[in-house]
Design a protein around this motif. Structure first.
Motif, PDB file in Angstrom:
ATOM      1  N   ALA D 218       0.847  -1.191   0.000  1.00  0.00           N
ATOM      2  CA  ALA D 218       0.000   0.000   0.000  1.00  0.00           C
ATOM      3  C   ALA D 218       0.888   1.249   0.000  1.00  0.00           C
ATOM      4  N   ASN D 262     -18.277   2.014  -3.076  1.00  0.00           N
ATOM      5  CA  ASN D 262     -17.254   2.127  -2.020  1.00  0.00           C
ATOM      6  C   ASN D 262     -16.915   0.741  -1.466  1.00  0.00           C
ATOM      7  N   ASP D 263     -15.638   0.482  -1.341  1.00  0.00           N
ATOM      8  CA  ASP D 263     -15.209  -0.788  -0.755  1.00  0.00           C
ATOM      9  C   ASP D 263     -15.027  -0.600   0.747  1.00  0.00           C
ATOM     10  N   PRO D 264     -15.876  -1.241   1.566  1.00  0.00           N
ATOM     11  CA  PRO D 264     -15.752  -1.059   3.031  1.00  0.00           C
ATOM     12  C   PRO D 264     -14.408  -1.610   3.522  1.00  0.00           C
ATOM     13  N   PHE D 265     -13.806  -0.880   4.423  1.00  0.00           N
ATOM     14  CA  PHE D 265     -12.561  -1.356   5.035  1.00  0.00           C
ATOM     15  C   PHE D 265     -12.882  -2.287   6.204  1.00  0.00           C
ATOM     16  N   ARG D 266     -12.014  -3.225   6.427  1.00  0.00           N
ATOM     17  CA  ARG D 266     -12.122  -4.069   7.616  1.00  0.00           C
ATOM     18  C   ARG D 266     -10.724  -4.559   7.995  1.00  0.00           C
ATOM     19  N   ILE D 267     -10.650  -5.165   9.152  1.00  0.00           N
ATOM     20  CA  ILE D 267      -9.366  -5.719   9.607  1.00  0.00           C
ATOM     21  C   ILE D 267      -9.421  -7.233   9.476  1.00  0.00           C
ATOM     22  N   ARG D 268      -8.446  -7.804   8.802  1.00  0.00           N
ATOM     23  CA  ARG D 268      -8.342  -9.259   8.724  1.00  0.00           C
ATOM     24  C   ARG D 268      -6.892  -9.631   9.029  1.00  0.00           C
ATOM     25  N   THR D 272      -5.338  -4.056   7.413  1.00  0.00           N
ATOM     26  CA  THR D 272      -6.484  -3.380   6.817  1.00  0.00           C
ATOM     27  C   THR D 272      -6.696  -3.884   5.396  1.00  0.00           C
ATOM     28  N   ASN D 288      -3.852   0.451  -2.255  1.00  0.00           N
ATOM     29  CA  ASN D 288      -4.328   0.252  -0.880  1.00  0.00           C
ATOM     30  C   ASN D 288      -3.955  -1.122  -0.325  1.00  0.00           C
TER      31      ASN D 288
END
Lengths: 365, 365, 365, 365
Positions: D218, D262-268, D272, D288
């Motif tokens: 990113a 929009n691409d939702p962000f999340r934690i995996r 991010t 990103n």
């Protein structure tokens, strides 16, 4: 841009001293320029070492143009010229101690030891053959537009050549025929003797090149960053061994008063000219239509037979080195052709940016 | 690229001597560099004319940074700095005869008479204030990485300053505090007197600047076209009045033998160094880790009160000119700050290309 | 070159959404181009949000040109235009969760948290105001050379505008007067209603821009790397929200046979033209003299009032966000002016490289 | 920069379809990268026409690297690769009518008839062999850093391939072994049959390429002008026959609402990520960290056996043409290798600018 120079007319260099081939690509050339292979060969001959004052390495310089020329004229697409390295004796060159004054140590550091160290590799003056061949395509085109470039060995081993005469065009045309370019043949003989004397001692000498460019239109160059002096010095300082560049009276201007240093304007034959040319044809970074004049300091060839203190970059240990192999006891007279070449290429770029891609091929001056 | 310099870290200049504002944009800065406005102001003060040896024009140089800084640090996006032209007296400057040694004639020719001729317009040394402000952002960052840049007036009006001492770092730090940067204050006094004498006669003087850069890592620069010398000279020759640039012993190398000119390598404290530094810290166009040393010839200010022969470009007629208005009888001591500034910007570019965008902000040296 | 675009004619952008001023510098302009401040203002008005389908943020866009213009015409030196950010409400924008679809997260990552995050900072569409102002200097000059640029909202929220008519010049001139640029006003009304509907739901819509350029000479562009399509797409993809660019029939060409896709050449009025224009005026990367046609996909504005899943880059924790503040429910109709602007600047660059610096000012077409 | 692409890592192309040799120079490579000639040969084989769906022209593609490699690794200096044109039958290609959809007319106009017209000259797809060979040097280095590039023929002659699976890495590795790169072999068979059907009719077909890049860090790319999308599209649009480029969902985004696009962000796994990837791994022009996804529209090969209306540029007269010689009835499956190649080169440049010259060779990811 590293190994590429220029914006509108560009030249890209590649090759190593002991690789199979070296080459150059010129891009941005006007289409329709006649390409004279005999002239290119003659320019390579001028650059080539010759006689007792040069390395014994002999290269046929059998160049070939592999693109960008069709039916004897430039196409306008990239012109690539290749020159095989015929006479390489890699046995003479093993990685060993860093030669003082050379790029061995800096190349080792920059490239982490992956560089082709044989004969200086990509740093070798050998690469300038490709540059000279590339520039030999545009020099006749510049000449057809009335732009003449000539350089003499203004000083070598402490001996001065005479200055340019009032007939600069004749001087330039004459210089361009000479393998050892001096205006006074006697001074040239003295220089050559001094070179031989140094060579006999296992040493080398340096000198100063002085270049004149006639016929440049006024108004070329930019106020900030791309002044004519900036662009030319950028090109000239990549000629191996050049350590100083000055325009017009250069460093001597530092000791003058403004009333001496300023070139008074006057009208001659309806044209604005200057009475003197201490500023070397450039005011405020822009050509003023007077001859462009500049000088390059060329240091003595770093490869010498005398013993020198140095370091082996691989081991990091001090050692002593007497450079073997074939080397020039002076490079200044050969660098002349290279200085003319980078000058020609840099001017093509500046002129194309100013007047467009096709200007160099246009039949009207 | 004209008014933009650099590849990875770039600076773009705009403005005219008598326009409302001048400015500079730096792009490619590492994010997170602290921006010290007091330091920027102090650098502008060093550049500003002062005392009897300078033009009476006084500029507050009330710069403002309008982008690229947030909460006291660089953001990594373009930083624009603007400086209003507070004290312009355009009445002093009407288009008239071309001032010899100035860009008036070449600008008229290049721009077909559309240039802003007032006070030299875009060619004015005034524009360097924006350059100095821009460079003042990166100089502390370089310093934090151990890279120090210092310049002294090595010669002015025929008077030499003493050479750099063996404690180069101390010399540099000292010079950077001086409005008239000399290593020997007495020589400085003599220089200033010589400037005043020339001024009293309506004349001007030139000089030589010598710069040292400490702490550059070895391995910066490129073999062809983007040698350290090429990139720096490109920048330095766009400093107004610079007519010559030499690295290390420069033109003096032309008279040496190779055995003198070559800097022997040795090991000191486990590090490869050279015993001498005649090559100015550059071998084959690449830094070798020794101090970078170079000198710039600065011609005498062309604006003089003495009568000069010239031409009116509008009418194409010969005329006589005695330059009125406020002018510097010498520019060399003020050009010092500009030389340091373009050096800092050019080095940032070379370092960012080599080590990446963020290097300058990295906390480890 | 990052925030600078172009080679011969360049534009440099700076500024942040909530900084004091944004600006642009154009360099390489021909000297003598008339600068029409009223036209610049009118272009800024077209870009400015208006009515119910736009953000409530109102900017006076009181631009000022601080360099490069003298007595109403370009000087040929860099033109800097500055626009103060009058109406900033930073209270609306604190660093918080990364807005999905926005640059918040990537900027945080790239600049290590040092970016000016307020209102998108340097990534804000606000910066395009400076770009529009800069391009407004060259658009009348292009027009004076017979080069017309016009864009319509070819599709918005799933509703198509009608295609360009056979009188492309009339279409372009008409479009350039419209705040919401469609060829069929009824379709435009439907689009606006669809935008309002989306806005009412806290959502946003996207669309497609179609641009036509008339009057470009044949022979502009380069075979490799600097094709007309390469240079224009480079410029167009830096317009915020553009996610696709196609020339001529673009993606539809993928489903055609060669016999359909090839545009047959013919002679009309002694001139070589094509019977169809499926290749959008470009063959082999070079203009063929037919109208240049291309389309840009503009994604829906990412700032929406609806709740979205996201992450806080500072904490690295998941969270939920409903974007507050003033935002556009559609950007496509405003992006139109920006697409025209980058097109104009890119074409100026290509034309200057081909025909020289002064071409745009030359009185003969 | 015309035939040179890139800033820090550059590639320069030269050669003509029927000249003696074509070639490419890559500059700015990290030193120490292993060079695998077998891999280069395998990449050239993938690009080479094969079987009934391709031109009968057969090239051995006996490339040779003449510089920049020493003892099996890159040196860090320019790498030049040359490929002789073994199988040229110039008798098939005389200057004649301009082939519709080809560069014949635009080249004639741009180069005033001086271009090497044989087989398309410098515009020929043949030149891409040099590009593929150059890129084959860096692809394994990117892979060693975890960066994988793969492209499939997502659509050809109206037939869709299946989408990328959730195991993108496996898909890419598989695709890179296939001469006709599809994820579903049955769809590939249908495509090939459709190509043969078109060929039997003397016609040609087009298609769409879809590329995925895994493993990009990113934070790569710039907000204005040098967005990842700008730089990649610049490179991709110089691949012959590419007429459209879209990132992520591209043109389909134009019909979405913001809440969909929009691409939702999340934690995996502490990282991010985005839940969807409609923006193709790019937000605000910056990567990103998600897979980079883009598609190129490839038009049908313009050379077809069917009769076409056209013009002879030399005579300026209308005529009819049925293209003879050996031609591809589809180019999309061969353009795949070229798209991967320019992608690899453009990414190397962006990564080197961001992380420095040596990054690609660094042993730590």
């Amino acid at each position: 841009m590293k190994n590429t120079f220029g914006t509108s007319v560009t030249v890209t260099l590649f090759g190593e001293s002991h690789g199979p081939e070296i080459g150059a690509v010129i891009d941005g050339l006007a289409p329709g320029l006649p390409v004279d292979e005999a002239f290119i060969a003659s320019r390579l001959t001028l650059r080539r070492p010759a006689g007792r004052i040069a390395t014994a390495r002999q290269e046929a310089d059998a160049f070939r143009i592999v693109s960008g020329v069709f039916e004897g004229r430039t196409t306008g697409t990239p012109l690539a010229v290749l020159i095989p390295n015929a006479d390489t004796r890699s046995g003479d060159y093993q990685r060993g101690p860093a030669r003082p004054g050379h790029a061995d140590y800096t190349a080792f550091t920059k490239y982490h030891g992956f560089e082709d160290y044989r004969g200086g590799g990509h740093f070798s003056g050998r690469i300038t053959a490709a540059l000279v061949a590339a520039a030999a395509v545009v020099i006749p085109a510049l000449q057809a537009k009335g732009i003449l470039i000539g350089t003499h060995v203004a000083r070598c081993a402490g001996i001065d050549d005479i200055p340019f005469s009032s007939d600069l065009a004749a001087d330039i045309l004459h210089l361009n025929t000479l393998p050892f370019a001096v205006l006074d043949p006697e001074r040239g003989d003295q220089m050559r003797k001094a070179i031989e004397t140094a060579a006999a001692k296992g040493d080398s000498v340096g000198g100063i090149l002085e270049t004149a460019v006639l016929g440049l239109p006024a108004g070329v160059g930019e106020p900030w960053f791309d002044t004519v002096e900036s662009v030319l010095s950028h090109a000239l300082f990549s000629v191996p061994a050049v350590k100083g560049v000055e325009f017009g009276d250069g460093f001597a201007l530092a000791d003058m008063n403004g009333s001496q240093a300023n070139d008074p304007f006057r009208i001659r034959d309806g044209k604005t000219v200057t009475a003197t040319n201490r500023n070397g044809g450039v005011n405020g970074g822009i050509t003023n239509g007077m001859p462009l004049l500049f000088r390059c300091a060329v240091k003595p060839t770093p490869s010498i037979a005398l013993e020198q203190q140095t370091v082996n970059p691989l081991t990091g240990e001090e050692t002593v080195l007497a450079v073997k192999g074939r080397h020039d006891p002076a490079i200044v007279h050969r660098a002349r052709v290279v200085a003319d070449s980078v000058t020609a290429l840099a001017l093509c770029d500046l002129l194309a940016l100013r007047f467009g891609t096709d200007w160099l091929a246009a039949s009207d001056k």
